[in-house]
Design an enzyme around this catalytic site. Structure first.
Site, PDB file in Angstrom:
ATOM      1  N   HIS A 184      13.386   6.349   7.571  1.00 56.12           N
ATOM      2  CA  HIS A 184      12.290   5.920   6.491  1.00 56.12           C
ATOM      3  C   HIS A 184      13.012   6.070   5.116  1.00 56.12           C
ATOM      4  O   HIS A 184      12.929   7.011   4.397  1.00 56.12           O
ATOM      5  CB  HIS A 184      11.304   6.934   6.733  1.00 56.12           C
ATOM      6  CG  HIS A 184      10.600   6.531   7.947  1.00 56.12           C
ATOM      7  ND1 HIS A 184       9.590   5.594   8.154  1.00 56.12           N
ATOM      8  CD2 HIS A 184      10.601   7.301   9.195  1.00 56.12           C
ATOM      9  CE1 HIS A 184       9.041   5.633   9.033  1.00 56.12           C
ATOM     10  NE2 HIS A 184       9.736   6.534  10.112  1.00 56.12           N
ATOM     11  N   LYS A 185      13.627   4.873   4.835  1.00 53.80           N
ATOM     12  CA  LYS A 185      14.346   4.701   3.372  1.00 53.80           C
ATOM     13  C   LYS A 185      13.660   5.089   2.219  1.00 53.80           C
ATOM     14  O   LYS A 185      14.144   5.867   1.376  1.00 53.80           O
ATOM     15  CB  LYS A 185      14.823   3.381   3.029  1.00 53.80           C
ATOM     16  CG  LYS A 185      16.450   3.108   3.455  1.00 53.80           C
ATOM     17  CD  LYS A 185      16.690   1.857   3.257  1.00 53.80           C
ATOM     18  CE  LYS A 185      16.694   1.284   1.731  1.00 53.80           C
ATOM     19  NZ  LYS A 185      16.987   0.122   1.424  1.00 53.80           N
ATOM     20  N   PHE A 186      12.459   5.285   2.463  1.00 58.26           N
ATOM     21  CA  PHE A 186      11.444   5.612   1.286  1.00 58.26           C
ATOM     22  C   PHE A 186      10.855   6.938   1.201  1.00 58.26           C
ATOM     23  O   PHE A 186      11.360   7.967   0.666  1.00 58.26           O
ATOM     24  CB  PHE A 186      10.346   4.578   0.814  1.00 58.26           C
ATOM     25  CG  PHE A 186       9.398   5.177  -0.113  1.00 58.26           C
ATOM     26  CD1 PHE A 186       9.706   5.436  -1.311  1.00 58.26           C
ATOM     27  CD2 PHE A 186       8.098   5.534   0.382  1.00 58.26           C
ATOM     28  CE1 PHE A 186       8.570   5.950  -2.247  1.00 58.26           C
ATOM     29  CE2 PHE A 186       7.235   5.981  -0.605  1.00 58.26           C
ATOM     30  CZ  PHE A 186       7.498   6.280  -1.775  1.00 58.26           C
ATOM     31  N   CYS A 191      -2.693  -2.106  -0.357  1.00 59.47           N
ATOM     32  CA  CYS A 191      -2.564  -3.459   0.235  1.00 59.47           C
ATOM     33  C   CYS A 191      -1.645  -4.372  -0.361  1.00 59.47           C
ATOM     34  O   CYS A 191      -1.705  -4.510  -1.465  1.00 59.47           O
ATOM     35  CB  CYS A 191      -4.106  -3.994   0.257  1.00 59.47           C
ATOM     36  SG  CYS A 191      -4.034  -5.649   0.901  1.00 59.47           S
ATOM     37  N   VAL A 192      -0.698  -5.172   0.302  1.00 56.80           N
ATOM     38  CA  VAL A 192      -0.064  -6.068  -0.222  1.00 56.80           C
ATOM     39  C   VAL A 192      -0.277  -7.419   0.383  1.00 56.80           C
ATOM     40  O   VAL A 192      -0.587  -7.475   1.554  1.00 56.80           O
ATOM     41  CB  VAL A 192       1.474  -5.703  -0.033  1.00 56.80           C
ATOM     42  CG1 VAL A 192       2.518  -7.029  -0.260  1.00 56.80           C
ATOM     43  CG2 VAL A 192       2.085  -4.635  -0.772  1.00 56.80           C
ATOM     44  N   LYS A 243       8.818  -6.761   1.516  1.00 55.70           N
ATOM     45  CA  LYS A 243       9.513  -6.884   0.403  1.00 55.70           C
ATOM     46  C   LYS A 243       9.698  -5.504  -0.594  1.00 55.70           C
ATOM     47  O   LYS A 243      10.070  -5.551  -1.809  1.00 55.70           O
ATOM     48  CB  LYS A 243       9.194  -7.785  -0.594  1.00 55.70           C
ATOM     49  CG  LYS A 243       9.009  -9.290   0.165  1.00 55.70           C
ATOM     50  CD  LYS A 243       8.857 -10.473  -0.708  1.00 55.70           C
ATOM     51  CE  LYS A 243       8.438 -11.765  -0.089  1.00 55.70           C
ATOM     52  NZ  LYS A 243       9.483 -12.054   0.986  1.00 55.70           N
ATOM     53  N   ARG A 244       9.347  -4.440   0.181  1.00 55.62           N
ATOM     54  CA  ARG A 244       9.488  -2.918  -0.571  1.00 55.62           C
ATOM     55  C   ARG A 244       8.591  -2.991  -1.845  1.00 55.62           C
ATOM     56  O   ARG A 244       8.867  -2.165  -2.661  1.00 55.62           O
ATOM     57  CB  ARG A 244      11.079  -2.863  -0.820  1.00 55.62           C
ATOM     58  CG  ARG A 244      11.937  -3.137   0.234  1.00 55.62           C
ATOM     59  CD  ARG A 244      11.797  -2.216   1.588  1.00 55.62           C
ATOM     60  NE  ARG A 244      11.761  -0.827   1.383  1.00 55.62           N
ATOM     61  CZ  ARG A 244      11.878   0.180   2.245  1.00 55.62           C
ATOM     62  NH1 ARG A 244      11.290  -0.493   3.655  1.00 55.62           N
ATOM     63  NH2 ARG A 244      11.610   1.501   2.407  1.00 55.62           N
ATOM     64  N   LEU A 259     -12.175   7.604   3.706  1.00 55.52           N
ATOM     65  CA  LEU A 259     -12.864   6.303   4.180  1.00 55.52           C
ATOM     66  C   LEU A 259     -11.919   5.219   4.440  1.00 55.52           C
ATOM     67  O   LEU A 259     -10.742   5.270   4.142  1.00 55.52           O
ATOM     68  CB  LEU A 259     -13.562   5.856   2.641  1.00 55.52           C
ATOM     69  CG  LEU A 259     -14.586   6.834   2.237  1.00 55.52           C
ATOM     70  CD1 LEU A 259     -15.063   6.429   0.873  1.00 55.52           C
ATOM     71  CD2 LEU A 259     -15.705   7.137   3.236  1.00 55.52           C
TER      72      LEU A 259
END
Ligand SMILES: CCCCCCCCCCCCCC(=O)SCCNC(=O)CCNC(=O)[C@H](O)C(C)(C)COP(=O)(O)OP(=O)(O)OC[C@H]1O[C@@H](n2cnc3c(N)ncnc32)[C@H](O)[C@@H]1OP(=O)(O)O
Length: 448
Positions: free
Chosen positions: A62-64, A199-200, A207-208, A448
């Site tokens: 988990h690089k991040f 959300c992306v 794309k990080r 939620l």
């Protein structure tokens, strides 16, 4: 790829290994047969430990998340680590003033969700790109009114409602939000952020961008001198504080089967299924009625008292109760039981409304879904109270009623004909470590 061991299995095995190893530490030379047996078991555990270690190293990196102040998988079972905040607060003067860099085509915006236009843009991004089930048959469709409610609790910060636009077209392509909440963990109340609606846009995935958005919301939260956060996700990242399961109670079984949400049970016909899930026309608890503004103090007392028994729970005051629990059409429904004789407020139940878009079904576009929220039963049996909630939800035309196995929900799920779903929901705390993962029944928090 997800690890083949669940986090809890790993923790269990690590704990067992430690127990065995600790024992050996006290008794160096085994002589009796029993001790030899123990020794051979210990070797097995040792092998198991190596397998666990190997599986952890095979586990997708988990690089991040490995760079963030959260409990890491490798820390599981390490009882020497202290429970509580992981990193101390940094002086505010050291918090980065400038936003994180986005890839060149994009720009940050702060979303004024009171503006109809902005709220519509966020709504459209989410309704087309937010969470779907594993088979991509359904997608959450939080309404605009819901988003405004969810993002405007007492003391909210507009700066925590963050969008990403394409510079040229101004199209909104990503969103993340935080709201402040006092959350108690055991005996300490922390002012935290609850993070939601990350959300992306589908075309910009992998794309990080998500890590930049998480860092940016973190920066803006730090600027308000808050250092902890809570969130839930369907994905496993380091490290869930609890893993919960959704249960579903069919209210409109025919539609649910038609759209592929549920299946006809073995040896069941449609008419027997419809009969199985049929509910009475009206509630049965005397004094069961809609919650009103005048009920806020009594509901606050009920709920505070009830939530105090869980390890992690919100620390609601009257303002929070007024915001989060007062009924709002098509957003939140709440009910109290007021004793017809004494007028004492004895019970409370609530559910929120989160429809799902039905993707590619010719007959139905949307599924009306109620989600169990906070429920407190002091006099009425909880099962009866929840049955009344189901009756109301059915009358309001909901197709299904969902509940997590948090708090005391397990006690009514089977009796009220809820069936287990296949999705899991993982709870996380940011910059707060718990010694052990929690059971769902130790959680008094619904996000939620
Ligand atoms: C003190 C204050 C602190 C405040 C912050 C607290 C933390 C808040 C955390 C956020 C809480 C959100 C709560 C909710 O809203 S949960 C709902 C999340 N939203 C959706 O599932 C909607 C549909 N999916 C998408 O829009 C995208 O797939 C998202 C945006 C989710 C990821 O975009 P994308 O697919 O294009 O990926 P990437 O290449 O940009 O980035 C990949 C990295 O992102 C990590 N990732 C992926 N999904 C999640 C997730 N749900 N929580 C945390 N991390 C997640 C992933 O493990 C990887 O990191 P690492 O494994 O390599 O390390």
């Amino acid at each position: 790829m997800a690890c083949s061991f669940g986090a809890f299995e790993i923790l269990d095995s690590v704990k067992t290994i430690q127990r065995v190893q600790n024992k050996f530490g006290q008794r160096p030379i085994p002589s009796s047969e029993a001790e030899l047996l123990n020794l051979s078991r210990a070797f097995e555990f040792d092998r198991y430990a190596r397998r666990v270690q190997e599986s952890l190293s095979l586990e997708r990196r988990h690089k991040f998340w490995e760079t963030q102040p959260i409990a890491q998988f490798k820390d599981l079972g390490d009882t020497t680590l202290r429970e509580g905040p992981i990193d101390p607060p940094t002086p505010l003067s050291e918090v980065k003033i400038d936003p994180y860099n986005l890839p060149a085509p994009f720009e940050w915006i702060t979303c004024d969700m009171d503006s109809g236009e902005m709220c519509s843009e966020a709504y459209h991004l989410l309704s087309n790109n937010y969470v779907e089930d594993d088979e991509n048959m359904f997608r959450f469709d939080y309404s605009k009114e819901f988003l405004q409610w969810a993002l405007h609790p007492p003391g909210y910060f507009e700066s925590w409602h963050i969008g990403v636009r394409v510079k040229t077209s101004k199209k909104l392509v990503a969103f993340i939000s935080g709201v402040p909440a006092r959350i108690r963990v055991r005996d300490n109340v922390f002012l935290m952020a609850e993070i939601n609606f990350l959300c992306v846009h589908k075309k910009l995935r992998s794309k990080r961008l998500a890590p930049v958005m998480i860092k940016e919301v973190t920066r803006r939260i730090h600027l308000e001198n808050l250092w902890q956060a809570a969130f839930t996700a369907g994905v496993v990242i380091p490290t869930p504080v609890a893993t919960c399961q959704y249960w579903h109670r069919s209210l409109n079984p025919k539609k649910l089967i038609d759209v592929g949400f549920s299946r006809l049970g073995p040896r069941m016909t449609m008419s027997r299924t419809v009969k199985l899930y049929k509910l009475p026309d009206s509630t049965i608890t005397p004094g069961f009625r809609n919650m009103e503004l005048r009920d806020v103090p009594a509901v606050t007392r009920l709920i505070r008292d009830y939530l105090s028994r869980f390890v992690v729970a919100p620390d609601f005051d009257e303002d929070d109760v007024e915001h989060w629990l007062l009924p709002k059409e098509n957003v939140i429904d709440s009910f109290v039981v007021e004793s017809p004789e004494t007028h004492e407020m004895t019970d409370f139940c609530s559910f929120y409304s989160l429809p799902s878009t039905i993707l590619s079904n010719p007959n139905y576009k949307t599924m009306k879904v109620a989600y169990s929220y906070y429920n407190v039963a002091t006099k009425t049996p909880l099962t009866q109270l929840m049955n009344d909630a189901l009756i109301i939800a059915k009358k309001k035309d909901y197709d299904v009623f969902n509940a997590l196995d948090v708090m005391e929900n397990e006690s009514f799920l089977k009796e009220l004909k809820f069936g287990p779903g296949d999705g899991k929901l993982h709870y996380y705390l940011y910059n707060h470590r718990l010694r052990h993962p929690l059971q769902p029944s130790e959680l008094g928090l619904v996000l939620l």
